[in-house]
Scaffold this active site. Structure first.
Site, short mmCIF file in Angstrom:
data_model
loop_
_atom_site.label_atom_id
_atom_site.label_comp_id
_atom_site.label_asym_id
_atom_site.label_seq_id
_atom_site.Cartn_x
_atom_site.Cartn_y
_atom_site.Cartn_z
N GLU A 10 -7.01 -12.73 5.89
CA GLU A 10 -5.97 -12.11 6.74
C GLU A 10 -6.45 -12.28 8.18
O GLU A 10 -5.98 -13.16 8.89
CB GLU A 10 -5.81 -10.63 6.35
CG GLU A 10 -4.80 -9.88 7.22
CD GLU A 10 -4.72 -8.38 6.88
OE1 GLU A 10 -5.65 -7.84 6.24
OE2 GLU A 10 -3.72 -7.74 7.29
N ASP A 25 3.37 -5.25 2.35
CA ASP A 25 2.11 -4.69 2.85
C ASP A 25 2.25 -3.20 3.20
O ASP A 25 1.95 -2.35 2.37
CB ASP A 25 1.59 -5.50 4.05
CG ASP A 25 0.08 -5.41 4.25
OD1 ASP A 25 -0.59 -4.77 3.42
OD2 ASP A 25 -0.43 -5.98 5.23
N HIS A 41 0.87 -1.18 0.00
CA HIS A 41 0.00 0.00 0.00
C HIS A 41 0.90 1.23 0.00
O HIS A 41 1.71 1.39 0.93
CB HIS A 41 -0.89 0.01 1.25
CG HIS A 41 -1.75 -1.22 1.39
ND1 HIS A 41 -3.07 -1.25 1.00
CD2 HIS A 41 -1.46 -2.47 1.84
CE1 HIS A 41 -3.57 -2.45 1.22
NE2 HIS A 41 -2.61 -3.22 1.73
N1 ADE Z 1 -4.82 -1.41 4.26
C1 ADE Z 1 -3.50 -1.25 4.46
N2 ADE Z 1 -2.96 -2.37 4.96
C2 ADE Z 1 -3.97 -3.28 5.06
C3 ADE Z 1 -4.05 -4.62 5.48
N3 ADE Z 1 -2.99 -5.30 5.93
N4 ADE Z 1 -5.26 -5.23 5.46
C4 ADE Z 1 -6.34 -4.57 5.03
N5 ADE Z 1 -6.31 -3.31 4.62
C5 ADE Z 1 -5.14 -2.66 4.62
ZN ZN Z 2 -2.64 -5.16 2.46
#
Ligand code: ADE
Ligand code: ZN
Length: 349
Positions: free
Chosen positions: A209, A287, A28
């Site tokens: 997740e 991430d 991100h």
């Molecule tokens: N936005 C940024 N990191 C994230 C993650 N690990 N899971 C979900 N949304 C996110």
């Molecule tokens: Zn993510």
């Protein structure tokens, strides 16, 4: 810093990780905002941060779950205001990625995090595209930008975001879905993902997740994505792993993130080995590296140390990222050739 992200692999494996040409499929851009840049942008834009110093900001990064992280992540985005800010953010990430031998990247950005605070979508997208063009010119890093919808907001808001992004859709490769997983299921986004597909976009979504394996299956069924972001909880369901392996769905795992957000309490509990052994096309990514103590190379090293990865495993992980990317067939061939110059396919797992 958690000690389990600090274990080092043996020296030959560490050297091989340094030399691997890497493709990053789960990062991100907002999660690459380092405190030093946050403070510089805060001063430039006259925005107050709730921390006295860079050190205090970094020291506050102790998370108990996904939401405790997202609260900090969204708040820090307040320093991103002008087109130039988004360009600098993107450039800083690419400079760091280049140091880790990243050759191709497909980063996410969350337009709604910015448009909901009154930032024009043009500043966000044009700034990021400027930064990606800089990275291609300076480092040869190719890219495909992913516009990600926030699942804690209504599907209508995602639809309005896709409309607003229309002038740039020829420079966006895919749509994604992120933010809080539990309590925000994928099904309400089925129509917007179908519309994105009809517009020629690819699609990916976060699942598995914090949510369990059933959410991975529901995401595949309802959104028809070609990659699942995270997906590491799929390892609890052998039938689902078979489905993933047979359909060639890529999982973009983020090992340091999973430990920092307590998806797993130690790196040794990571399911990456189980997924590899089941033939699932799993990959390693960072991430939100500014928050989780490391970029893609750190993630490779942490998993290699904890799971005793072999050179065959590393080949497989790096090749999965190349094959699972949205790069052209020609670019994939170039990257596979470069990878095979560094490590033989071997038997892998
Ligand atoms: N936005 C940024 N990191 C994230 C993650 N690990 N899971 C979900 N949304 C996110
Ligand atoms: Zn993510």
């Amino acid at each position: 810093m958690l000690s389990d992200t600090h274990r080092q692999p043996d020296i030959e494996i560490a050297e091989l990780i340094d030399r691997l040409p890497k493709v990053e499929l789960h990062v991100h851009l907002e999660g690459t905002l380092e405190p030093e840049l946050a403070f510089r942008l805060a001063a430039r834009n006259g925005v107050a941060l709730p921390f006295a110093s860079v050190e205090e900001m970094r020291a506050a990064y102790h998370f108990t779950d996904l939401q405790s992280f997202l609260d900090v992540y969204y708040a820090a985005c307040s320093v991103l205001v002008a087109r130039e800010d988004f360009r600098e953010l993107t450039r800083a990430y690419l400079a760091r990625a280049h140091a880790d031998r990243v050759r191709h990247v497909e980063p996410f950005f969350d337009p709604q995090t910015h448009t909901d605070r009154g930032i024009p979508i043009e500043a966000v997208i044009a700034g990021i595209l400027d930064g990606l063009a800089d990275g291609q010119r300076e480092y040869g890093i190719t890219s495909g930008l992913i516009l990600s919808f926030l699942r804690h907001l209504p599907a209508e808001a995602a639809s309005a975001t896709l409309d607003a992004a229309e002038p740039w859709l020829d420079r966006i490769v895919a749509v994604g879905l992120d933010s809080s997983e539990v309590g925000f299921p994928p099904e309400p986004f089925a129509a917007i993902f179908a519309r994105a597909r009809a517009l020629g976009l690819r699609s990916v979504a976060h699942a598995g997740e914090e949510g369990d394996a059933s959410l991975v299956a529901r995401t595949l069924d309802s959104l028809r994505v070609s990659r699942i972001d995270h997906g590491v909880r799929a390892a609890t369901d052998p039938a689902l792993m078979r489905r993933l392996a047979e359909s060639g769905i890529t999982l973009t795992a983020c090992p340091n993130s999973n430990v920092r957000l307590r998806v797993f309490s130690t790196m040794e509990q990571s399911t990456i080995r189980t997924l590899l052994e089941a033939g699932v096309a799993v990959t390693i990514n960072s991430d939100d590296p500014a928050y989780f103590g490391g970029y893609i190379g750190d993630n490779y090293r942490a998993v290699a140390a904890a799971l005793a990865l072999t050179s065959g495993d590393l080949y497989r992980l790096a090749a999965n990222a190349i094959n699972g990317s949205f790069a052209t067939a020609e670019r994939k061939r170039e990257l596979l050739d470069e990878l095979e110059g560094v490590v033989a396919p071997g038997r892998g797992r």
